[in-house]
Design a protein around this motif. Structure first.
Motif, PDB file in Angstrom:
ATOM      1  N   ALA A  74      74.066  60.113  76.061  1.00  0.00           N
ATOM      2  CA  ALA A  74      74.215  60.917  77.269  1.00  0.00           C
ATOM      3  C   ALA A  74      75.677  61.018  77.676  1.00  0.00           C
ATOM      4  CB  ALA A  74      73.388  60.326  78.413  1.00  0.00           C
ATOM      5  N   GLY A  75      76.427  59.929  77.509  1.00  0.00           N
ATOM      6  CA  GLY A  75      77.845  59.943  77.843  1.00  0.00           C
ATOM      7  C   GLY A  75      78.647  60.839  76.920  1.00  0.00           C
ATOM      8  N   ILE A  76      78.400  60.731  75.608  1.00  0.00           N
ATOM      9  CA  ILE A  76      79.175  61.536  74.655  1.00  0.00           C
ATOM     10  C   ILE A  76      78.836  63.009  74.811  1.00  0.00           C
ATOM     11  CG2 ILE A  76      77.627  61.615  72.645  1.00  0.00           C
ATOM     12  CD1 ILE A  76      81.358  60.732  72.543  1.00  0.00           C
ATOM     13  N   GLU A  77      77.586  63.326  75.173  1.00  0.00           N
ATOM     14  CA  GLU A  77      77.218  64.722  75.429  1.00  0.00           C
ATOM     15  C   GLU A  77      77.997  65.265  76.621  1.00  0.00           C
ATOM     16  OE1 GLU A  77      74.612  68.299  75.157  1.00  0.00           O
ATOM     17  OE2 GLU A  77      75.447  66.805  73.794  1.00  0.00           O
ATOM     18  N   ALA A  78      78.053  64.501  77.697  1.00  0.00           N
ATOM     19  CA  ALA A  78      78.764  64.961  78.884  1.00  0.00           C
ATOM     20  C   ALA A  78      80.259  65.119  78.616  1.00  0.00           C
ATOM     21  CB  ALA A  78      78.531  63.988  80.036  1.00  0.00           C
ATOM     22  N   VAL A  79      80.847  64.155  77.904  1.00  0.00           N
ATOM     23  CA  VAL A  79      82.282  64.210  77.633  1.00  0.00           C
ATOM     24  C   VAL A  79      82.630  65.419  76.764  1.00  0.00           C
ATOM     25  CG1 VAL A  79      84.180  63.053  76.439  1.00  0.00           C
ATOM     26  CG2 VAL A  79      82.661  61.748  77.927  1.00  0.00           C
ATOM     27  N   LEU A 100      87.600  71.190  87.957  1.00  0.00           N
ATOM     28  CA  LEU A 100      86.315  70.690  88.450  1.00  0.00           C
ATOM     29  C   LEU A 100      85.466  70.146  87.300  1.00  0.00           C
ATOM     30  CD1 LEU A 100      84.150  70.393  90.686  1.00  0.00           C
ATOM     31  CD2 LEU A 100      83.478  72.754  90.196  1.00  0.00           C
ATOM     32  N   VAL A 101      85.376  70.890  86.214  1.00  0.00           N
ATOM     33  CA  VAL A 101      84.584  70.446  85.064  1.00  0.00           C
ATOM     34  C   VAL A 101      85.219  69.221  84.422  1.00  0.00           C
ATOM     35  CG1 VAL A 101      83.706  71.128  82.802  1.00  0.00           C
ATOM     36  CG2 VAL A 101      83.704  72.777  84.672  1.00  0.00           C
ATOM     37  N   THR A 102      86.554  69.182  84.396  1.00  0.00           N
ATOM     38  CA  THR A 102      87.251  68.037  83.810  1.00  0.00           C
ATOM     39  C   THR A 102      86.941  66.752  84.565  1.00  0.00           C
ATOM     40  OG1 THR A 102      89.051  69.450  83.041  1.00  0.00           O
ATOM     41  CG2 THR A 102      89.524  67.101  83.222  1.00  0.00           C
ATOM     42  N   VAL A 103      86.774  66.834  85.881  1.00  0.00           N
ATOM     43  CA  VAL A 103      86.451  65.650  86.680  1.00  0.00           C
ATOM     44  C   VAL A 103      85.127  65.030  86.206  1.00  0.00           C
ATOM     45  CG1 VAL A 103      85.772  64.872  88.981  1.00  0.00           C
ATOM     46  CG2 VAL A 103      87.764  66.344  88.697  1.00  0.00           C
ATOM     47  N   TYR A 104      84.145  65.873  85.951  1.00  0.00           N
ATOM     48  CA  TYR A 104      82.857  65.361  85.461  1.00  0.00           C
ATOM     49  C   TYR A 104      83.015  64.728  84.077  1.00  0.00           C
ATOM     50  CZ  TYR A 104      80.034  67.343  89.204  1.00  0.00           C
ATOM     51  OH  TYR A 104      79.458  67.603  90.418  1.00  0.00           O
ATOM     52  N   ARG A 120      76.761  47.973  77.526  1.00  0.00           N
ATOM     53  CA  ARG A 120      76.783  46.894  78.516  1.00  0.00           C
ATOM     54  C   ARG A 120      76.257  47.352  79.868  1.00  0.00           C
ATOM     55  NH1 ARG A 120      82.922  45.741  77.180  1.00  0.00           N
ATOM     56  NH2 ARG A 120      82.639  47.884  76.430  1.00  0.00           N
ATOM     57  N   ILE A 121      76.264  48.653  80.112  1.00  0.00           N
ATOM     58  CA  ILE A 121      75.631  49.209  81.308  1.00  0.00           C
ATOM     59  C   ILE A 121      74.827  50.431  80.891  1.00  0.00           C
ATOM     60  CG2 ILE A 121      77.432  48.412  82.892  1.00  0.00           C
ATOM     61  CD1 ILE A 121      78.482  51.279  82.992  1.00  0.00           C
ATOM     62  N   PHE A 122      73.913  50.858  81.766  1.00  0.00           N
ATOM     63  CA  PHE A 122      73.039  51.983  81.449  1.00  0.00           C
ATOM     64  C   PHE A 122      73.020  52.973  82.604  1.00  0.00           C
ATOM     65  CE2 PHE A 122      71.629  48.269  79.148  1.00  0.00           C
ATOM     66  CZ  PHE A 122      71.573  48.744  77.842  1.00  0.00           C
ATOM     67  N   MET A 123      72.689  54.211  82.298  1.00  0.00           N
ATOM     68  CA  MET A 123      72.757  55.292  83.270  1.00  0.00           C
ATOM     69  C   MET A 123      71.557  55.306  84.207  1.00  0.00           C
ATOM     70  SD  MET A 123      73.504  59.310  82.429  1.00  0.00           S
ATOM     71  CE  MET A 123      75.036  58.912  81.575  1.00  0.00           C
ATOM     72  N   GLY A 124      70.382  55.066  83.669  1.00  0.00           N
ATOM     73  CA  GLY A 124      69.173  55.122  84.485  1.00  0.00           C
ATOM     74  C   GLY A 124      68.847  56.542  84.907  1.00  0.00           C
ATOM     75  N   ASP A 125      67.692  56.726  85.551  1.00  0.00           N
ATOM     76  CA  ASP A 125      67.311  58.049  86.030  1.00  0.00           C
ATOM     77  C   ASP A 125      68.283  58.549  87.098  1.00  0.00           C
ATOM     78  OD1 ASP A 125      65.211  57.823  84.348  1.00  0.00           O
ATOM     79  OD2 ASP A 125      63.641  57.906  85.863  1.00  0.00           O
ATOM     80  N   ALA A 126      68.833  57.638  87.891  1.00  0.00           N
ATOM     81  CA  ALA A 126      69.773  58.039  88.937  1.00  0.00           C
ATOM     82  C   ALA A 126      70.993  58.731  88.340  1.00  0.00           C
ATOM     83  CB  ALA A 126      70.199  56.824  89.749  1.00  0.00           C
ATOM     84  N   GLY A 127      71.479  58.216  87.216  1.00  0.00           N
ATOM     85  CA  GLY A 127      72.654  58.792  86.580  1.00  0.00           C
ATOM     86  C   GLY A 127      72.337  60.013  85.734  1.00  0.00           C
ATOM     87  N   SER A 128      71.296  59.912  84.895  1.00  0.00           N
ATOM     88  CA  SER A 128      70.986  61.011  83.983  1.00  0.00           C
ATOM     89  C   SER A 128      70.512  62.243  84.738  1.00  0.00           C
ATOM     90  CB  SER A 128      69.933  60.568  82.961  1.00  0.00           C
ATOM     91  OG  SER A 128      68.725  60.193  83.601  1.00  0.00           O
ATOM     92  N   GLY A 129      69.685  62.043  85.765  1.00  0.00           N
ATOM     93  CA  GLY A 129      69.215  63.183  86.549  1.00  0.00           C
ATOM     94  C   GLY A 129      70.345  63.878  87.274  1.00  0.00           C
ATOM     95  N   PHE A 130      71.228  63.081  87.879  1.00  0.00           N
ATOM     96  CA  PHE A 130      72.376  63.660  88.583  1.00  0.00           C
ATOM     97  C   PHE A 130      73.281  64.420  87.620  1.00  0.00           C
ATOM     98  CE2 PHE A 130      76.883  63.255  89.666  1.00  0.00           C
ATOM     99  CZ  PHE A 130      76.907  63.989  90.840  1.00  0.00           C
ATOM    100  N   LEU A 131      73.506  63.845  86.436  1.00  0.00           N
ATOM    101  CA  LEU A 131      74.411  64.475  85.483  1.00  0.00           C
ATOM    102  C   LEU A 131      73.810  65.767  84.938  1.00  0.00           C
ATOM    103  CD1 LEU A 131      77.158  64.115  84.289  1.00  0.00           C
ATOM    104  CD2 LEU A 131      76.183  62.679  82.491  1.00  0.00           C
ATOM    105  N   GLY A 132      72.508  65.750  84.620  1.00  0.00           N
ATOM    106  CA  GLY A 132      71.864  66.969  84.145  1.00  0.00           C
ATOM    107  C   GLY A 132      71.885  68.061  85.201  1.00  0.00           C
ATOM    108  N   PHE A 133      71.608  67.683  86.443  1.00  0.00           N
ATOM    109  CA  PHE A 133      71.660  68.631  87.557  1.00  0.00           C
ATOM    110  C   PHE A 133      73.074  69.186  87.724  1.00  0.00           C
ATOM    111  CE2 PHE A 133      72.368  69.545  92.066  1.00  0.00           C
ATOM    112  CZ  PHE A 133      71.313  70.400  92.354  1.00  0.00           C
TER     113      PHE A 133
END
Length: 254
Positions: A74-79, A100-104, A120-133
Motif C-alpha cells: 500500500a505504501g509503495i503504491e501511494a509513493v 498537494l499530490v507530493t505531500v501525500y 514494523r508498523i501497519f496501516m490498518g483500515d484507518a490508514g488504507s481507507g483514508f489513503l484510498g479516499f
C-alpha cells in the motif's frame, strides 16, 4: 469509521454507508464536473457523471483497504502513484496541485520506511481507507481544478484497481461471500508463489514506473485517447491477475 473497525468489527453495510456519504460530500464540494474529451467528442458528465464519481471514490476507498494485505504494497503504491501524478502535473503547468499530490506521496514514503518488509508498523483500515479516499479525491480535484485528465489516474492506479476488481467479480461469479475476508487476491497468490512480500511489492513498483507511468503521460498529452490508453494499460494486468488465480480460493488460503 476505519479506525472504529480497527478497534472492533463494524458491519459492512454501516461502513459502506459512511463511505458513500463521504464520497457524495466530496463530489458535491467540487461542484460541476468539467467536460471530458473522448473519441472525437466532448462528454458532459452531468448528474450521471457525479454518480459515477461517487461510486469511483467509494470503490477506490475499499479496494485500497483490500489491497493492503502484505508489507509495503500500500505504501509503495501511494509513493509511486503520487510521484508519477505530481511529475505529470508539473509537466502540465499545475505546480500548486503537484505540491498537494507530493505531500501525500511524501507522507506515504515516511510510512513506507517503517512498513517495508519485514514491517514494523501497519496501516490498518484507518490508514488504507483514508489513503484510498484521498487518492480518489486527488483525482477528482486535479480534474476539476486543473483539467488533469482522470484517465491518467485510472492508469496509474491500475494495479490496485484491476486486482481488486477482478478478484471481486470472480468471487461473485463463483457464488462466494465476496464481503468476507479472504486471501485470494492476485498479489496474495503471488506472495505464496514467489516466496515473500518483498519481491511482490518491488514488482508493483516496477509495473507502476515502467509500464503505467509512460501510458499515463500519453493520456495527459492526448486526453481524447484516454479511454483507449486505460484499456491498453489494464489489459496485461487483467491477464496477469487471471494467471495468478485472482479470486480463486485455494487450499491453505484461509
Amino acid at each position: 469509521i476505519g479506525y472504529a473497525d480497527d478497534l472492533g468489527h463494524v458491519p459492512a453495510h454501516q461502513r459502506i454507508l459512511v463511505h458513500t456519504l463521504a464520497a457524495s460530500l466530496l463530489v458535491v464540494s467540487v461542484g460541476t464536473l468539467p467536460p471530458l474529451p473522448g473519441f472525437g467528442v466532448v462528454l458532459v458528465p452531468g448528474v450521471a457523471g457525479s454518480v459515477v464519481a461517487v461510486l469511483f471514490i467509494a470503490w477506490t476507498l475499499n479496494l485500497y483497504n483490500f489491497m493492503d494485505g502484505i508489507d509495503g504494497i500500500a505504501g509503495i503504491e501511494a509513493v509511486t502513484v503520487c510521484s508519477g501524478a505530481a511529475a505529470l502535473l508539473w509537466f502540465t503547468g499545475e505546480g500548486e496541485l503537484a505540491v498537494l499530490v507530493t505531500v501525500y506521496g511524501a507522507a506515504s514514503l515516511g510510512f513506507l520506511f517503517w512498513n517495508w518488509p519485514p514491517a514494523r508498523i501497519f496501516m490498518g483500515d484507518a490508514g488504507s481507507g483514508f489513503l484510498g479516499f484521498s487518492l480518489a479525491g486527488l483525482a477528482l480535484v486535479t480534474w476539476t481544478e486543473g483539467g488533469f485528465p482522470p484517465f491518467a489516474w485510472l492508469i496509474l492506479l491500475g494495479v490496485f484497481v484491476v486486482d481488486a476488481s477482478v478478484t471481486l467479480l470472480r468471487r461473485v461469479w463463483r457464488g462466494e461471500r465476496f464481503y468476507q475476508a479472504h486471501r485470494c487476491h492476485a498479489y496474495q497468490h503471488a506472495v505464496r508463489r514467489f516466496g515473500g512480500h518483498r519481491p511482490v511489492t518491488l514488482a508493483v513498483a516496477a509495473v507502476n514506473v515502467l509500464w503505467l507511468l509512460p501510458l499515463a503521460w500519453l493520456a495527459t498529452l492526448r486526453p481524447d485517447l484516454g479511454l483507449v490508453l486505460v484499456l491498453l494499460a489494464w489489459t496485461p494486468l487483467v491477464a496477469m491477475a487471471w494467471a495468478l488465480c485472482s479470486g480463486v480460493t485455494q487450499a491453505g488460503d484461509r
